[in-house]
Motif scaffolding. Structure first.
Motif, PDB file in Angstrom:
ATOM      1  N   THR A 200      -8.247   8.905  -1.624  1.00  0.00           N
ATOM      2  CA  THR A 200      -6.920   9.467  -1.372  1.00  0.00           C
ATOM      3  C   THR A 200      -6.308   9.870  -2.707  1.00  0.00           C
ATOM      4  OG1 THR A 200      -6.568   8.099   0.596  1.00  0.00           O
ATOM      5  CG2 THR A 200      -4.621   9.037  -0.441  1.00  0.00           C
ATOM      6  N   PHE A 201      -5.867  11.122  -2.794  1.00  0.00           N
ATOM      7  CA  PHE A 201      -5.294  11.649  -4.031  1.00  0.00           C
ATOM      8  C   PHE A 201      -3.770  11.658  -3.911  1.00  0.00           C
ATOM      9  CE2 PHE A 201      -9.538  13.436  -3.700  1.00  0.00           C
ATOM     10  CZ  PHE A 201     -10.053  13.218  -4.968  1.00  0.00           C
ATOM     11  N   VAL A 202      -3.117  11.156  -4.956  1.00  0.00           N
ATOM     12  CA  VAL A 202      -1.667  10.971  -4.931  1.00  0.00           C
ATOM     13  C   VAL A 202      -1.058  11.593  -6.182  1.00  0.00           C
ATOM     14  CG1 VAL A 202       0.213   9.283  -4.862  1.00  0.00           C
ATOM     15  CG2 VAL A 202      -1.922   8.821  -3.640  1.00  0.00           C
ATOM     16  N   ALA A 203       0.091  12.237  -6.016  1.00  0.00           N
ATOM     17  CA  ALA A 203       0.889  12.733  -7.139  1.00  0.00           C
ATOM     18  C   ALA A 203       2.325  12.251  -6.941  1.00  0.00           C
ATOM     19  CB  ALA A 203       0.845  14.259  -7.222  1.00  0.00           C
ATOM     20  N   ASP A 204       2.956  11.834  -8.027  1.00  0.00           N
ATOM     21  CA  ASP A 204       4.312  11.307  -7.914  1.00  0.00           C
ATOM     22  C   ASP A 204       5.161  11.794  -9.078  1.00  0.00           C
ATOM     23  OD1 ASP A 204       6.369  10.004  -6.720  1.00  0.00           O
ATOM     24  OD2 ASP A 204       5.675   7.972  -7.157  1.00  0.00           O
ATOM     25  N   PHE A 205       6.472  11.752  -8.872  1.00  0.00           N
ATOM     26  CA  PHE A 205       7.423  12.259  -9.852  1.00  0.00           C
ATOM     27  C   PHE A 205       7.810  11.166 -10.849  1.00  0.00           C
ATOM     28  CE2 PHE A 205       7.844  14.885  -6.104  1.00  0.00           C
ATOM     29  CZ  PHE A 205       7.917  16.170  -6.628  1.00  0.00           C
ATOM     30  N   PRO A 206       8.176  11.561 -12.063  1.00  0.00           N
ATOM     31  CA  PRO A 206       8.603  10.575 -13.065  1.00  0.00           C
ATOM     32  C   PRO A 206       9.807   9.766 -12.583  1.00  0.00           C
ATOM     33  CG  PRO A 206       8.210  12.712 -14.084  1.00  0.00           C
ATOM     34  CD  PRO A 206       8.142  12.933 -12.605  1.00  0.00           C
ATOM     35  N   GLY A 207       9.778   8.477 -12.878  1.00  0.00           N
ATOM     36  CA  GLY A 207      10.886   7.610 -12.507  1.00  0.00           C
ATOM     37  C   GLY A 207      10.793   7.021 -11.116  1.00  0.00           C
ATOM     38  N   LEU A 208       9.805   7.422 -10.331  1.00  0.00           N
ATOM     39  CA  LEU A 208       9.642   6.892  -8.980  1.00  0.00           C
ATOM     40  C   LEU A 208       8.412   5.983  -8.922  1.00  0.00           C
ATOM     41  CD1 LEU A 208      10.413  10.065  -6.833  1.00  0.00           C
ATOM     42  CD2 LEU A 208      11.969   8.236  -7.508  1.00  0.00           C
ATOM     43  N   PHE A 209       8.315   5.223  -7.852  1.00  0.00           N
ATOM     44  CA  PHE A 209       7.153   4.353  -7.698  1.00  0.00           C
ATOM     45  C   PHE A 209       6.709   4.338  -6.244  1.00  0.00           C
ATOM     46  CE2 PHE A 209      10.587   1.543  -6.536  1.00  0.00           C
ATOM     47  CZ  PHE A 209      10.045   0.680  -5.585  1.00  0.00           C
ATOM     48  N   LEU A 210       5.436   4.045  -6.074  1.00  0.00           N
ATOM     49  CA  LEU A 210       4.833   3.954  -4.745  1.00  0.00           C
ATOM     50  C   LEU A 210       4.558   2.494  -4.425  1.00  0.00           C
ATOM     51  CD1 LEU A 210       3.289   4.979  -2.203  1.00  0.00           C
ATOM     52  CD2 LEU A 210       1.269   5.193  -3.663  1.00  0.00           C
ATOM     53  N   GLU A 211       5.059   2.048  -3.289  1.00  0.00           N
ATOM     54  CA  GLU A 211       4.739   0.712  -2.788  1.00  0.00           C
ATOM     55  C   GLU A 211       3.628   0.861  -1.757  1.00  0.00           C
ATOM     56  OE1 GLU A 211       7.100  -3.154  -0.956  1.00  0.00           O
ATOM     57  OE2 GLU A 211       7.653  -1.146  -0.286  1.00  0.00           O
ATOM     58  N   ASN A 212       2.530   0.151  -1.975  1.00  0.00           N
ATOM     59  CA  ASN A 212       1.369   0.335  -1.107  1.00  0.00           C
ATOM     60  C   ASN A 212       0.773  -1.016  -0.732  1.00  0.00           C
ATOM     61  OD1 ASN A 212      -0.522   1.699   0.373  1.00  0.00           O
ATOM     62  ND2 ASN A 212      -1.740   2.388  -1.359  1.00  0.00           N
ATOM     63  N   TYR A 213       0.201  -1.049   0.462  1.00  0.00           N
ATOM     64  CA  TYR A 213      -0.451  -2.261   0.963  1.00  0.00           C
ATOM     65  C   TYR A 213      -1.928  -1.964   1.181  1.00  0.00           C
ATOM     66  CZ  TYR A 213      -1.877  -6.018   4.124  1.00  0.00           C
ATOM     67  OH  TYR A 213      -2.545  -7.068   4.703  1.00  0.00           O
ATOM     68  N   ILE A 214      -2.787  -2.877   0.738  1.00  0.00           N
ATOM     69  CA  ILE A 214      -4.229  -2.719   0.892  1.00  0.00           C
ATOM     70  C   ILE A 214      -4.717  -3.680   1.976  1.00  0.00           C
ATOM     71  CG2 ILE A 214      -6.462  -2.793  -0.253  1.00  0.00           C
ATOM     72  CD1 ILE A 214      -4.584  -0.631  -1.292  1.00  0.00           C
ATOM     73  N   PRO A 215      -5.326  -3.182   3.041  1.00  0.00           N
ATOM     74  CA  PRO A 215      -5.853  -4.064   4.092  1.00  0.00           C
ATOM     75  C   PRO A 215      -6.920  -5.008   3.551  1.00  0.00           C
ATOM     76  CG  PRO A 215      -5.730  -1.790   4.854  1.00  0.00           C
ATOM     77  CD  PRO A 215      -5.468  -1.765   3.383  1.00  0.00           C
ATOM     78  N   PRO A 216      -7.130  -6.129   4.229  1.00  0.00           N
ATOM     79  CA  PRO A 216      -8.060  -7.148   3.710  1.00  0.00           C
ATOM     80  C   PRO A 216      -9.505  -6.679   3.582  1.00  0.00           C
ATOM     81  CG  PRO A 216      -6.616  -8.072   5.397  1.00  0.00           C
ATOM     82  CD  PRO A 216      -6.408  -6.596   5.419  1.00  0.00           C
ATOM     83  N   ASP A 217      -9.931  -5.713   4.396  1.00  0.00           N
ATOM     84  CA  ASP A 217     -11.346  -5.330   4.388  1.00  0.00           C
ATOM     85  C   ASP A 217     -11.649  -4.164   3.452  1.00  0.00           C
ATOM     86  OD1 ASP A 217      -9.884  -3.594   5.884  1.00  0.00           O
ATOM     87  OD2 ASP A 217     -11.373  -3.339   7.471  1.00  0.00           O
ATOM     88  N   LEU A 218     -10.706  -3.791   2.590  1.00  0.00           N
ATOM     89  CA  LEU A 218     -10.919  -2.671   1.677  1.00  0.00           C
ATOM     90  C   LEU A 218     -10.952  -3.155   0.229  1.00  0.00           C
ATOM     91  CD1 LEU A 218      -8.629   0.182   3.100  1.00  0.00           C
ATOM     92  CD2 LEU A 218     -11.074  -0.160   3.458  1.00  0.00           C
ATOM     93  N   ASN A 219     -12.012  -2.802  -0.471  1.00  0.00           N
ATOM     94  CA  ASN A 219     -12.068  -2.996  -1.921  1.00  0.00           C
ATOM     95  C   ASN A 219     -11.555  -1.711  -2.571  1.00  0.00           C
ATOM     96  OD1 ASN A 219     -13.188  -5.524  -1.555  1.00  0.00           O
ATOM     97  ND2 ASN A 219     -15.294  -4.775  -1.704  1.00  0.00           N
ATOM     98  N   THR A 220     -10.513  -1.823  -3.369  1.00  0.00           N
ATOM     99  CA  THR A 220      -9.775  -0.643  -3.805  1.00  0.00           C
ATOM    100  C   THR A 220      -9.626  -0.599  -5.317  1.00  0.00           C
ATOM    101  OG1 THR A 220      -8.508  -0.776  -1.749  1.00  0.00           O
ATOM    102  CG2 THR A 220      -7.651   0.667  -3.465  1.00  0.00           C
ATOM    103  N   THR A 221      -9.788   0.605  -5.863  1.00  0.00           N
ATOM    104  CA  THR A 221      -9.510   0.848  -7.278  1.00  0.00           C
ATOM    105  C   THR A 221      -8.577   2.047  -7.400  1.00  0.00           C
ATOM    106  OG1 THR A 221     -11.447   2.292  -7.519  1.00  0.00           O
ATOM    107  CG2 THR A 221     -11.744  -0.051  -8.024  1.00  0.00           C
ATOM    108  N   ILE A 222      -7.800   2.056  -8.474  1.00  0.00           N
ATOM    109  CA  ILE A 222      -6.907   3.171  -8.794  1.00  0.00           C
ATOM    110  C   ILE A 222      -7.367   3.774 -10.110  1.00  0.00           C
ATOM    111  CG2 ILE A 222      -4.542   3.871  -9.286  1.00  0.00           C
ATOM    112  CD1 ILE A 222      -3.558   1.527  -7.674  1.00  0.00           C
TER     113      ILE A 222
END
Length: 332
Positions: free
Chosen positions: A210-232
């Motif tokens: 999943t590709f994400v772009a965000d604006f300066p000064g803002l933040f993304l709150e995200n939840y990772i399900p238990p069965d997913l191994n995730t990297t950013i």
């Protein structure tokens, strides 16, 4: 006197009738009031339909990432939209408690999330419904993430705006200030994003990106399900990943990555002066385990089958096998 034959009389009468009919047919018809009104209505309707696709300089309130009234833009079917997620937050001003609402709590469809006028209307609807549950003084904020034509997922509206306040005003003839602009300067990333996704998928079919772009000064709150191994991993800009449960902050620049714990929330802050671009790489561990178990089962059954065939195979000498083959051909 010359006698007129009956055939000639009939012929002359027929010619006369045809001439009269032709003259009546070609006679000018005077336009009635009804004809004039229908003509005026048809011209006005055609003019309106031709003008509406270009009316976005007047109906500015209906402009979004694309210009023009929804349903009247000639290019409306050209664009493809993807809604990543919608988060609705309301704050009880009397206690400062933060609450979350299901986006479809009082709206079965999600079309409202695409249009500024509908967003304001839905906020007012939520306000009225919350009053029925004894929430009389609230703030309502929406956080809507969408992608258009294969671009990055980005915010569509400013999540800091209280949609019940005067700052969230909406007018048909004015631009909507709380709408976030489409990051068109990142459009050339679409080809690179496709290559990255294909490269990762070729290594492991259980990988999702999943590709994400965000604006300066803002933040993304995200939840990772238990069965997913995730990297950013950061593609542009600079971010800070806040691991809430671990009480740890990690700063990432372009090309750097980190893993985030599953079954928990984390925040991604954009701290660069320009919009940040990053990608989530998910590995569904449950699917990977199932595939691995299936491969082991398949290999085990295949090996047992081969051993059974070898074990039950009748033992013959080379000469006996040659004789058996010869006899079988002779009996054909």
């Amino acid at each position: 006197k010359e006698e007129i034959k009956p055939e000639e009389s009939k012929t002359s009468s027929l010619k006369s009738a045809i001439a009269n009919a032709t003259s009546v047919k070609n006679a000018p018809v005077k336009a009635t009031f009804r004809h004039k009104m229908l003509t005026i209505f048809a011209l006005l309707y055609l003019t309106e339909q031709a003008f509406l696709p270009y009316s976005h300089f007047i109906t500015k309130g209906y402009n979004n990432w694309t210009n023009g009234l929804y349903g009247y833009s000639w290019d409306m079917m050209v664009h493809s939209w993807h809604t990543q997620h919608v988060k609705i937050t309301f704050i009880d001003k009397s206690t400062d408690e933060v609450h979350y609402l299901k986006p479809t709590a009082w709206a079965s469809a999600k079309r409202w999330s695409s249009h500024a006028d509908m967003i304001v209307q839905y906020a007012q609807c939520i306000k009225g419904k919350l009053k029925e549950h004894n929430y009389d003084d609230v703030e309502i904020r929406f956080d809507i993430w969408r992608s258009m034509n294969g671009r990055f997922n980005q915010r569509q509206i400013d999540p800091r705006i209280d949609l019940l306040s005067a700052d969230a005003k909406w007018s048909t003839f004015e631009d909507t200030p709380w709408l976030q602009p489409l990051l068109t300067n990142l459009s050339d990333w679409r080809t690179r994003m496709q290559k990255i996704e294909n490269k990762l998928s070729s290594k492991d079919q259980n990988v999702l990106v999943t590709f994400v772009a965000d604006f300066p000064g803002l933040f993304l709150e995200n939840y990772i399900p238990p069965d997913l191994n995730t990297t950013i991993e950061v593609l542009e800009g600079q971010i800070i990943v806040e691991l809430i449960s671990l009480k740890k902050n990690i700063t990432l620049n372009v090309g750097e990555n980190t893993s985030v714990p599953n079954g928990d929330y984390h925040n991604v802050y954009t701290v660069s002066s320009t919009p940040s671009c990053y990608m989530y790489v998910y590995l569904n561990q449950s699917d990977a385990d199932i595939v691995q178990l299936w491969d082991r089962f398949y290999n085990l059954t295949d090996r047992l089958l081969n051993e059974t065939i070898v074990r039950n195979r009748p033992l013959h000498s080379d000469k006996e096998e040659a004789d058996l083959v010869r006899v079988s051909y002779e009996n054909v």
